[in-house]
Write a protein that holds these residues in place. Structure first.
Motif, PDB file in Angstrom:
ATOM      1  N   GLN A   5       0.828  -1.321  -0.096  1.00 41.15           N
ATOM      2  CA  GLN A   5       0.001   0.054  -0.030  1.00 41.15           C
ATOM      3  C   GLN A   5       1.074   1.196   0.023  1.00 41.15           C
ATOM      4  O   GLN A   5       0.555   2.368  -0.646  1.00 41.15           O
ATOM      5  N   THR A   6       1.934   1.195   1.049  1.00 40.33           N
ATOM      6  CA  THR A   6       3.077   2.531   0.808  1.00 40.33           C
ATOM      7  C   THR A   6       3.546   2.598  -0.353  1.00 40.33           C
ATOM      8  O   THR A   6       3.700   3.619  -0.954  1.00 40.33           O
ATOM      9  N   GLU A   7       3.780   1.441  -1.044  1.00 35.94           N
ATOM     10  CA  GLU A   7       4.498   1.664  -2.401  1.00 35.94           C
ATOM     11  C   GLU A   7       3.554   2.225  -3.518  1.00 35.94           C
ATOM     12  O   GLU A   7       3.946   3.171  -4.227  1.00 35.94           O
ATOM     13  N   GLU A   8       2.389   1.630  -3.332  1.00 36.04           N
ATOM     14  CA  GLU A   8       1.423   2.332  -4.187  1.00 36.04           C
ATOM     15  C   GLU A   8       1.156   3.615  -4.078  1.00 36.04           C
ATOM     16  O   GLU A   8       1.032   4.393  -5.120  1.00 36.04           O
ATOM     17  N   ARG A   9       0.917   4.170  -3.017  1.00 31.82           N
ATOM     18  CA  ARG A   9       0.854   5.750  -2.605  1.00 31.82           C
ATOM     19  C   ARG A   9       2.179   6.564  -2.978  1.00 31.82           C
ATOM     20  O   ARG A   9       2.145   7.666  -3.613  1.00 31.82           O
ATOM     21  N   LEU A  10       3.222   5.834  -3.012  1.00 24.96           N
ATOM     22  CA  LEU A  10       4.593   6.722  -3.220  1.00 24.96           C
ATOM     23  C   LEU A  10       4.460   6.863  -4.687  1.00 24.96           C
ATOM     24  O   LEU A  10       4.788   7.592  -5.326  1.00 24.96           O
ATOM     25  N   PHE A  11       4.127   5.827  -5.470  1.00 27.10           N
ATOM     26  CA  PHE A  11       3.874   5.884  -6.905  1.00 27.10           C
ATOM     27  C   PHE A  11       2.794   6.756  -7.372  1.00 27.10           C
ATOM     28  O   PHE A  11       3.062   7.729  -8.345  1.00 27.10           O
ATOM     29  N   ARG A  12       1.806   6.648  -6.669  1.00 21.89           N
ATOM     30  CA  ARG A  12       0.745   7.707  -6.909  1.00 21.89           C
ATOM     31  C   ARG A  12       0.989   9.322  -6.817  1.00 21.89           C
ATOM     32  O   ARG A  12       0.860  10.001  -7.529  1.00 21.89           O
ATOM     33  N   ALA A  13       2.211   9.131  -6.021  1.00 24.86           N
ATOM     34  CA  ALA A  13       2.491  10.554  -5.634  1.00 24.86           C
ATOM     35  C   ALA A  13       3.658  10.954  -6.361  1.00 24.86           C
ATOM     36  O   ALA A  13       4.307  12.068  -6.267  1.00 24.86           O
ATOM     37  N   GLY A  14       3.997  10.093  -7.459  1.00 31.37           N
ATOM     38  CA  GLY A  14       4.968  10.516  -8.601  1.00 31.37           C
ATOM     39  C   GLY A  14       6.671  10.278  -7.794  1.00 31.37           C
ATOM     40  O   GLY A  14       7.328  10.840  -8.381  1.00 31.37           O
ATOM     41  N   LEU A  15       6.563   9.518  -6.557  1.00 35.58           N
ATOM     42  CA  LEU A  15       7.785   9.478  -6.091  1.00 35.58           C
ATOM     43  C   LEU A  15       8.781   8.283  -6.639  1.00 35.58           C
ATOM     44  O   LEU A  15       9.789   7.899  -6.152  1.00 35.58           O
ATOM     45  N   LEU A  16       7.958   7.456  -7.423  1.00 35.47           N
ATOM     46  CA  LEU A  16       8.455   5.921  -7.592  1.00 35.47           C
ATOM     47  C   LEU A  16       8.226   6.022  -9.335  1.00 35.47           C
ATOM     48  O   LEU A  16       7.084   6.312  -9.801  1.00 35.47           O
ATOM     49  N   LEU A  67       8.964   2.880 -11.114  1.00 35.37           N
ATOM     50  CA  LEU A  67       8.464   1.335 -11.139  1.00 35.37           C
ATOM     51  C   LEU A  67       8.366   0.798  -9.570  1.00 35.37           C
ATOM     52  O   LEU A  67       9.073   1.307  -8.759  1.00 35.37           O
ATOM     53  N   THR A  68       7.356   0.008  -9.656  1.00 33.03           N
ATOM     54  CA  THR A  68       6.981  -0.631  -8.376  1.00 33.03           C
ATOM     55  C   THR A  68       7.390  -2.075  -8.589  1.00 33.03           C
ATOM     56  O   THR A  68       7.703  -2.563  -9.723  1.00 33.03           O
ATOM     57  N   SER A  69       7.323  -2.638  -7.446  1.00 33.82           N
ATOM     58  CA  SER A  69       7.594  -3.828  -7.300  1.00 33.82           C
ATOM     59  C   SER A  69       6.301  -4.991  -7.690  1.00 33.82           C
ATOM     60  O   SER A  69       6.456  -6.282  -7.993  1.00 33.82           O
ATOM     61  N   THR A  70       5.341  -4.310  -7.095  1.00 33.61           N
ATOM     62  CA  THR A  70       3.947  -5.184  -7.378  1.00 33.61           C
ATOM     63  C   THR A  70       2.992  -4.070  -7.145  1.00 33.61           C
ATOM     64  O   THR A  70       3.211  -3.004  -7.135  1.00 33.61           O
ATOM     65  N   VAL A  71       1.757  -4.380  -7.225  1.00 27.96           N
ATOM     66  CA  VAL A  71       0.612  -3.828  -7.137  1.00 27.96           C
ATOM     67  C   VAL A  71      -0.555  -4.309  -6.058  1.00 27.96           C
ATOM     68  O   VAL A  71      -0.428  -5.666  -6.196  1.00 27.96           O
ATOM     69  N   PRO A  72      -0.975  -3.734  -5.137  1.00 26.20           N
ATOM     70  CA  PRO A  72      -2.062  -4.559  -4.319  1.00 26.20           C
ATOM     71  C   PRO A  72      -3.038  -5.114  -5.094  1.00 26.20           C
ATOM     72  O   PRO A  72      -3.718  -4.285  -6.075  1.00 26.20           O
ATOM     73  N   ARG A  73      -3.499  -6.144  -4.808  1.00 26.77           N
ATOM     74  CA  ARG A  73      -4.540  -6.675  -5.595  1.00 26.77           C
ATOM     75  C   ARG A  73      -5.843  -6.020  -5.816  1.00 26.77           C
ATOM     76  O   ARG A  73      -6.407  -5.902  -7.009  1.00 26.77           O
ATOM     77  N   PRO A  98       4.872  14.977   1.949  1.00 25.84           N
ATOM     78  CA  PRO A  98       5.207  13.945   1.312  1.00 25.84           C
ATOM     79  C   PRO A  98       4.557  12.904   1.625  1.00 25.84           C
ATOM     80  O   PRO A  98       3.992  12.555   3.000  1.00 25.84           O
ATOM     81  N   VAL A  99       4.118  11.811   0.738  1.00 25.70           N
ATOM     82  CA  VAL A  99       3.355  10.674   1.205  1.00 25.70           C
ATOM     83  C   VAL A  99       4.126   9.709   2.123  1.00 25.70           C
ATOM     84  O   VAL A  99       3.438   9.045   2.965  1.00 25.70           O
ATOM     85  N   ALA A 100       5.436   9.667   1.833  1.00 29.45           N
ATOM     86  CA  ALA A 100       6.282   8.690   2.903  1.00 29.45           C
ATOM     87  C   ALA A 100       7.677   9.009   2.732  1.00 29.45           C
ATOM     88  O   ALA A 100       7.948   9.609   1.615  1.00 29.45           O
ATOM     89  N   GLY A 101       8.464   8.594   3.602  1.00 26.54           N
ATOM     90  CA  GLY A 101       9.772   8.635   3.579  1.00 26.54           C
ATOM     91  C   GLY A 101      10.500   9.431   4.751  1.00 26.54           C
ATOM     92  O   GLY A 101       9.434   9.737   5.734  1.00 26.54           O
ATOM     93  N   TRP A 102      11.584   9.778   5.007  1.00 26.74           N
ATOM     94  CA  TRP A 102      12.261  10.327   6.231  1.00 26.74           C
ATOM     95  C   TRP A 102      13.280  11.058   5.619  1.00 26.74           C
ATOM     96  O   TRP A 102      14.290  11.020   6.598  1.00 26.74           O
ATOM     97  N   SER A 103      13.407  11.938   4.750  1.00 22.69           N
ATOM     98  CA  SER A 103      14.526  12.832   4.657  1.00 22.69           C
ATOM     99  C   SER A 103      14.346  14.039   5.270  1.00 22.69           C
ATOM    100  O   SER A 103      15.359  14.699   5.728  1.00 22.69           O
ATOM    101  N   SER A 104      13.300  14.757   4.600  1.00 26.95           N
ATOM    102  CA  SER A 104      13.413  16.303   5.025  1.00 26.95           C
ATOM    103  C   SER A 104      12.434  16.603   6.134  1.00 26.95           C
ATOM    104  O   SER A 104      11.276  15.706   6.414  1.00 26.95           O
ATOM    105  N   PRO A 105      12.176  17.711   6.830  1.00 27.04           N
ATOM    106  CA  PRO A 105      11.561  18.054   8.121  1.00 27.04           C
ATOM    107  C   PRO A 105      10.137  17.776   7.530  1.00 27.04           C
ATOM    108  O   PRO A 105       9.142  17.144   8.504  1.00 27.04           O
TER     109      PRO A 105
END
Lengths: 542, 305
Positions: free
Chosen positions: A258-269, A271-277, B162-169
């Motif tokens: 779930q965290t990975e998908e949220r990071l992807f949605r926020a444009g921070l990834l 490529l992901t390793s998987t997708v929540p079903r 940010p959605v997740a992570g631990w780098s900036s304040p």
């Protein structure tokens, strides 16, 4: 208005203080539009190619190191890598690899044939206890050396004829020898780098870290913050540094889907390793261009414990398989595009023509069960179905439970266990039916079929057949590809006939990808050749 | 005072020994071992690995060797992650959990104390009821729900953090809030209760009668007394905050000790599990000691002996 002023003060303080304490200024994550950002699942246990076993490690190591040959992701055929060319003897037992003279370590020194011999010796040294050393057992004498029967490495079929020529002698013909070279088990390591940090065969030798890890692949290690990120940059000494288009890769070990998908949605990834079903239908509908789903060389199946009655009767086992509506399981229960399986070996194994599978046939299943002495399930004890704790496994198990009850009148109880407990139960054959899976290490049918050799560690069913073992061993020795494929297909036919397992579905490689990532060629190995990739960032986008 | 502290620290030794012993044998009792995997390693490799980590020796001997190692400050190698010792892993991860805990504590104190005081100063008003409802919500909302909700609203919709992570304040705001919310809610209720009790005391009425300003009455006369139950609560609460939260660290992808601990338990990484347990035990003991000292300082009626 008692306390009003004070209340206001405290209230304001309470709102402001935490953010002040945090020094919040919404600076946001560092913008690194050039780097490929990859969600990589579990944190790699190590980056020493001789001590790892998982997919997440393979991802990183395949960017850091390079073997003699690589696999073309489109054709799945081997292509030259560190070895510019090779020749084999007519019986396929002696191979000579000619190294690309441009191949260098990330410290600029040349990679030699001796580095491969050194690495394989380390991999096979008993004291290191490498879990993947068996991949090298096709080398003549490798098994004896690995098992400590000899300490003389000259008995092993790996020799540096010169700095640029490596000769390999095989124990038996191994048609997938070249394809295996892209696996980390075969990567070279630099002796000086390993031994500067500790003993060569010490598992805790800390050489594989930033600063001391020397590699020969397209990228080199810059930073490794455990559970946070692994940062690679282009290796300027790579033999084809000019063709590497990505300046760097950052791997994020996001083990939570779930965290990975949220990071992807926020444009921070990217490529992901998987997708929540549960997200697959959402992406399919709204952002199909971001959802990647491709056939994958992996099979999900149930094991039957053949040492227990009534599962010691092959008719009962086959009846159970035939009563499983795998099409419905794939399409109505899983809904992730999985392919219903009627046999063990998935599509896409080079040259392999699979035998007829076990069909869905409720009528035939009932008949078989009656022949075995359990008409409509009468007289059959309750069976247990073991799986490791996971939502998907539970869904499948519940559907199977219903199918077996409705079609055969067999009552099944579900038993879920924590991962390690489940493995222990399977090993000690403390189950009736157990959920299981196998993902190919190399794209060859034998990789699946050899699991069921008598007494093998991956058998876990108690099933054995002398004919089966003989077919597999004949296939090991067979140099002719077609005849070998026929032997393997006969072995699989026998396996399906005896049915110590119930195939359920073939996996798909499902992940999310930013359309700005270019050059990725989907393939059933789930193999990403990092040198193929580049980024075309949209204006203003990250 | 110093004698008391020394005595408490000396008591820690047998406690730690008991904790290590229980953790050691409980970890071994769990089915499965660190090197079981879906693709089973060949028996010869397994034998070598077990010999390397001394898993082939009798359990009592492993236990004795482990205790001897701990006595010398060596927590052993990680079984699942070759190349780094358990001590190194803890030194890498613990600071992150401590940092997260400190921020969460700041959030809890700021929101909890202010909310509690505000409610106590205007009891039975709409404000009090709103704050009470907020506190109740904070207690009821588990972090595995609050975390993703905050991410959805504050990160994905509003784009503030940010959605997740631990780098900036900015990365640290949502996780700190998620972890601190529950404690803030408890603190608010606790502060409100004890403050109301304090404000009803005779000496407060006497102070007001003397014409002491309201701010002074609240801050100087009532607050210290009202903080006694709060500081008693803070000891164990801080232990909970500082030892890292597996849930919050997982949701926000924070490289803390909580995640490491749970992962190690699932992987049967024995040395890592016991190492983390030791750290937790020490933290809990020290923070409880600190809370006792603070409580004694706030309340002269308490004697430390």
């Amino acid at each position: 208005m008692r306390g009003n002023g004070f209340f206001r003060q405290t209230w304001v303080v309470s709102l402001v203080l935490p953010w002040v304490l945090l020094g919040a200024g919404c600076s946001g994550p560092p913008r690194e539009p050039d780097l490929l950002r990859v969600g990589n699942g579990a944190e790699p246990a190590a980056l020493d190619p001789h001590l790892v076993s998982g997919v997440s490690e393979h991802r990183v190591l395949s960017a850091l190191f390079e073997g003699l040959a690589t696999i073309n992701p489109a054709t799945l055929e081997p292509e030259p890598a560190v070895a510019a060319r090779w020749e084999a003897s007519p019986d396929g037992l002696v191979w000579r690899f000619h190294l690309d003279p441009d191949t260098r370590w990330s410290d600029g020194t040349p990679v030699t044939a001796g580095d491969f011999v050194y690495a394989w010796r380390r991999m096979l040294s008993p004291a290191l206890g490498s879990e993947y050393a068996y991949m090298l057992h096709c080398l003549a004498g490798a098994r004896a050396f690995n098992e400590g029967q000899t300490t003389d490495f000259s008995t092993v079929g790996a020799r540096a004829l010169s700095d640029g020529v490596l000769e390999v002698q095989l124990d038996h013909p191994t048609p997938y020898l070249l394809k295996m070279q892209s696996h980390f088990a075969w990567y070279p390591v630099k002796a000086a780098a390993v031994e500067a940090a500790g003993r060569v065969d010490d598992r805790n030798n800390p050489w594989a870290r930033p600063g001391t890890l020397v590699s020969n692949g397209p990228f080199r290690l810059v930073e490794w913050q455990p559970n946070d990120q692994i940062r690679l940059e282009r290796n300027p000494y790579y033999r084809r540094a000019g063709s590497v288009r990505l300046p760097g890769i950052v791997f994020y070990p996001v083990d939570n889907q779930q965290t990975e998908e949220r990071l992807f949605r926020a444009g921070l990834l990217d490529l992901t390793s998987t997708v929540p079903r549960y997200k697959i239908p959402v992406y399919r509908q709204r952002m199909p261009e971001r959802l990647q789903s491709h056939p994958y060389l992996g099979t999900y199946f149930y094991r039957f414990n053949v040492t227990r009655s009534p599962l010691n009767d092959p008719r009962v086992r086959r009846a159970l398989v035939m009563a499983l509506d795998r099409k419905e399981l794939a399409e109505r229960v899983l809904k992730g595009g999985e392919i219903p399986a009627d046999r063990l070996v998935p599509e896409g194994m080079a040259g392999y023509r699979p035998p007829e599978g076990i069909p869905y046939d409720p009528e035939g299943a009932r008949q078989l069960l009656a022949e075995a002495g359990y008409p409509e399930g009468r007289g059959m004890r309750e069976l247990d179905l073991l799986f490791n704790t996971s939502e998907a496994h539970r869904l499948i198990a519940e559907a199977a439970q219903r199918m077996w009850r409705e079609t055969l009148g067999i009552r099944v109880t579900l038993r879920n266990q924590d991962w390690k407990v489940y493995l222990a139960s399977m090993d000690s054959l403390d189950y009736d039916i157990a959920r299981s899976a196998w993902i190919a290490d190399v794209p060859d049918a034998v990789n699946f079929l050899e699991c069921f050799l008598a007494g093998g560690g991956n058998n876990r069913t108690g099933w054995s057949s002398e004919t089966y073992d003989q077919l597999i061993r004949e296939a090991y020795r067979e140099a002719d590809q077609d005849r070998r494929a026929v032997l393997l297909a006969r072995a699989e036919a026998l396996l399906l006939d005896e049915a110590p397992i119930a195939p359920v579905y073939f996996y798909r490689w499902t992940f999310l990808m930013n359309p700005e990532v270019r050059g990725l060629v989907p393939n059933p190995l789930g193999f990403i050749r990092w040198t193929d990739l580049w980024l075309e960032r949209q204006e203003g986008g990250e | 005072m110093i004698r008391y502290v020394l005595k408490r620290l000396a008591e820690l030794v047998p406690v730690l020994w008991a904790v290590i012993t229980i953790a050691f044998f409980l970890a071994r009792l769990a089915p499965g071992g660190p090197f079981d995997a879906e693709r089973k390693a060949p028996p010869e490799a397994l034998r070598q690995i077990e010999a390397y980590y001394r898993l082939d020796q009798p359990l009592w001997k492993q236990y004795a060797l482990y205790l001897w190692g701990v006595a010398r400050g060596d927590l052993g190698p990680s079984f699942r992650k070759p190349g780094r010792s358990v001590t190194e892993w803890i030194l890498l991860r613990l600071p992150v959990s401590l940092e997260l805990g400190a921020y969460a504590l700041a959030v809890a104190l700021a929101l909890g104390l202010a909310g509690g005081l505000a409610a106590a100063l205007r009891p039975d008003t709409p404000l009090d009821r709103v704050l009470n409802a907020g506190a109740l919500l904070g207690i009821c909302l588990p972090s595995f729900l609050l975390g993703p909700l905050l991410v959805l609203v504050c990160a994905l919709w509003l784009g503030w953090f940010p959605v997740a992570g631990w780098s900036s304040p900015a990365h640290k705001v949502l996780p700190s809030f998620t972890l601190g919310a529950l404690y803030a809610a408890y603190l608010a209720r606790l502060t409100r209760g004890s403050m109301l009790e304090m404000l009803g005391q005779d000496f407060i009425r006497a102070a007001r009668a003397r014409g002491v300003s309201e701010t002074r009455v609240v801050l100087v006369h009532a607050l210290p007394g009202a903080m006694v139950p709060v500081s008693a609560f803070l000891g164990p609460a801080m232990a909970g905050l500082f030892t890292g939260s597996f849930v919050v660290e997982t949701i926000f992808f924070i490289p803390g000790l909580g995640r490491e601990f749970v992962e190690a338990a699932f992987n049967r990484d024995y040395t890592m599990v016991i190492g983390a347990v030791i750290v937790y035990a020490v933290l809990v003991a020290l923070l409880n000691l600190a809370a006792d000292l603070v409580t004694a300082w706030l309340d002269p009626r308490i004697r430390l002996e």
